[in-house]
Write a protein that holds these residues in place. Structure first.
Motif, mmCIF file in Angstrom:
data_model
loop_
_atom_site.group_PDB
_atom_site.id
_atom_site.type_symbol
_atom_site.label_atom_id
_atom_site.label_comp_id
_atom_site.label_asym_id
_atom_site.label_seq_id
_atom_site.Cartn_x
_atom_site.Cartn_y
_atom_site.Cartn_z
ATOM 1 N N MET A 102 2.099 -39.832 43.682
ATOM 2 C CA MET A 102 3.452 -39.875 43.138
ATOM 3 C C MET A 102 3.934 -41.315 42.935
ATOM 4 S SD MET A 102 6.864 -38.374 44.856
ATOM 5 C CE MET A 102 8.454 -38.906 44.317
ATOM 6 N N PHE A 103 3.561 -42.189 43.898
ATOM 7 C CA PHE A 103 3.977 -43.580 43.764
ATOM 8 C C PHE A 103 3.139 -44.283 42.708
ATOM 9 C CE2 PHE A 103 6.184 -45.282 47.817
ATOM 10 C CZ PHE A 103 7.307 -44.570 47.473
ATOM 11 N N PRO A 104 3.766 -45.050 41.797
ATOM 12 C CA PRO A 104 2.974 -45.890 40.899
ATOM 13 C C PRO A 104 2.136 -46.858 41.740
ATOM 14 C CG PRO A 104 5.287 -45.892 40.274
ATOM 15 C CD PRO A 104 5.193 -45.180 41.579
ATOM 16 N N VAL A 105 0.931 -47.176 41.215
ATOM 17 C CA VAL A 105 0.006 -47.998 42.000
ATOM 18 C C VAL A 105 0.626 -49.356 42.328
ATOM 19 C CG1 VAL A 105 -2.242 -49.132 41.965
ATOM 20 C CG2 VAL A 105 -1.983 -46.805 41.065
#
Lengths: 509, 49
Positions: free
Chosen positions: B1-4
């Motif tokens: 879910m978190f952008p890299v």
């Protein structure tokens, strides 16, 4: 600044910084639960996008805010050692449970919320999200039980042998009416903060003419949940006012700048100019009956003013001196039964006698003038409380108006039609934080001169450490928290500007 | 879910935060900085020597 003032300032600064992060975590966690519930019920992907985008902002705030409260616990051991020893038996239990809630329940479900989208079913993930919200709120419950006990110390007694306050009834500590009122009022304020955050940022998207469907859905959730929360804040704040009216009469009198007893039915001062020197409030604008209804839930009970309460404090100090002398006798002869009986009979006011310690060390020889001075020291800073409270209430009313109007616009499907409304929503963004911090000023500044109301004066809770140590650590905290805040703002701003449809949001772990 | 990228930024921030907190702890709040309070010292603090 002396050691007591520095230690108080350090604790206040860390608490106020910590509470910049907390209300958004409280509010957004529940909003995420609501949005994900809609997603599970409707199966529409846009609701999943909503959860993911607001979840990213929640995650940034959570990561920046986590462990900012632990520094307050550092301070108990170094700056507040006498306080910790005196009341640690009572205060320690809820604090420890809060730590367990925060670090185990909350942290576990934060992990599941962020990293288990592809590993859990829709329903399982929804349960994890709601348990995250529950864990967040529960950790707030325990810390507010600890704080509520400082405002209204119930369920504990003084043990002359261990020189500590010890728990006699944990259920009484747990269901302390001040703590319960404080908890619901505080978490509701967090819900308002989360709702304003979602509303304001969505309004910015609409002002920019982008992500309209996403923004309007977000605003609809924020408007309805925010309206319910803002109304709850007022109703539950009224309950806080009532419990304070029963247990912290001086705080209510100071908030009202009410120098003399207000006859029944007591009026509420909407506006006035408190004059500390003359003990008067100039240009008062009063609403009849209102204070009586808030503070006593009746129209036939007077509300005591500052002068009357100072008189009561004088009597309490005289009574407390009997307990103090008995304690001194027990110190010399621990088996003196008569002294123990006298201590038991008057221990309820021992804390009042200890107020004299700020004036002279051998308080058993205090003169009447010194007793009057000590009684006068029970008056908190009236103008600060008077204005902080009114500003907080004014902001609370603004939130109700804003959410009610947003709700109406949402029902009419006209959220994006009126730009002045969108600007008003955007400019409201910092206000719930200001209201929440003012609330803490009212609660904690209004507790002075006590660290535990009626039990321990603040000055006696402070350790015999050095001012250099406290000054340097305070400076360290200010730099550390300011850096965190800058990074928090930077990251939030960056990902808000990228928006919910930015391609990098699709880069899964 | 978190952008890299965000994940990297947050990991870096958490590591820095942990380091700073540890530093503050050892500089100002370690057991060496704590005041030991016993029932007797508290009795002396409140009632007198």
């Amino acid at each position: 600044m002396d050691l007591v003032e520095l230690s108080r300032l350090q604790f206040a600064v860390t608490a106020l910084y910590h509470f910049i992060f907390v209300p958004l975590t409280l509010g957004l966690s529940v909003l995420l639960g609501i949005m994900e519930t809609v997603y599970v019920m409707t199966g529409r992907e846009i609701w999943r996008d909503l959860v993911k985008f607001w979840g990213i902002l929640f995650g940034i705030n959570f990561a920046m805010g986590v462990a900012t409260g632990i520094t307050m616990e550092f301070q108990f051991g170094t700056n507040w050692a006498y306080y910790s020893q005196y009341v640690g038996d009572v205060f320690g239990a809820p604090l420890a449970i809060e730590g367990l809630m925060a670090f185990f329940l909350e942290a576990t479900f934060v992990g599941l919320f962020f990293f288990a989208w592809d590993k859990l079913s829709k329903i399982q993930h929804l349960i994890a999200t709601w348990l995250l919200a529950l864990g967040t709120n529960f950790s707030a419950l325990w810390i507010l039980i600890a704080n509520g006990w400082m405002q209204y110390p119930v369920g504990a007694h003084f043990n002359a042998d261990t020189m500590r306050m010890e728990v006699s009834d944990f259920m009484e500590v747990l269901f302390n009416p001040v703590a319960q009122a404080k908890f619901v009022h505080t978490v509701s304020a967090g819900y308002v903060t989360g709702s304003v955050f979602v509303l304001a940022i969505s309004a910015w998207y609409l002002l920019k003419g982008r992500n309209a469907e996403f923004a309007k859905r977000s605003m609809t959730v924020a408007a309805s949940f925010g309206l319910a929360s803002a109304l709850s804040v007022v109703v539950l704040g009224d309950e806080s006012g009532y419990t304070a009216g029963q247990n912290q009469k001086m705080k209510i009198a100071a908030i009202e700048a009410m120098w003399e007893t207000e006859p029944a039915p007591a009026s509420f001062t909407v506006f006035g100019l408190p004059d500390l020197a003359a003990h008067k409030t100039h240009m008062e604008v009063k609403v009849p009956w209102m204070l009586g209804l808030i503070a006593t839930r009746s129209a036939d009970t007077p509300v005591p003013g500052i002068s009357e309460l100072v008189g009561i404090a004088q009597k309490n100090i005289a009574d407390g001196l009997i307990a103090y002398k008995a304690l001194a006798t027990i110190k010399k002869d621990p088996h003196d039964a008569q002294a123990r009986k006298e201590l038991d009979d008057h221990v309820g006011h021992l804390g009042y006698a200890l107020l004299l310690k700020n004036i002279r060390p051998d308080i058993e020889n205090a003169t009447q003038d010194e007793i009057v001075r000590a009684a006068n020291s029970t008056i908190p800073n009236v103008p600060v409380l008077f204005w902080s409270f009114r500003l907080m209430v004014g902001l609370g009313l603004w939130f109700i108006a804003l959410f009610a109007f947003s709700f109406w616009l949402s029902a009419k499907r006209q959220l994006d039609r009126w730009r002045p409304y969108l600007w008003a929503a955007l400019l409201t963004l910092p206000l719930p934080w200001i209201a929440a911090e003012l609330g803490w000023v009212v609660a904690e500044y209004g507790r002075q001169p006590w660290v535990i109301v009626g039990v321990m004066p603040t000055a006696l809770g402070v350790s015999s450490t050095t001012t250099t140590n406290v000054t340097l650590s305070l400076l360290g905290f200010v730099l550390f928290y300011s850096a965190l805040l800058v990074v928090d703002f930077y990251l939030l701003r960056k990902y808000i500007k990228l928006g919910p449809d930015a391609p990098q949001h699709e880069e899964a772990a | 879910m978190f952008p890299v990228l965000l994940r990297r930024e947050i990991i870096l921030m958490l590591a820095l935060k942990a380091a700073l907190l540890t530093l503050l702890y050892f500089l100002f709040f370690s057991p060496a900085h704590r005041v030991t309070v016993t029932p007797d010292s508290l009795r002396a603090h409140l009632v007198g020597p």
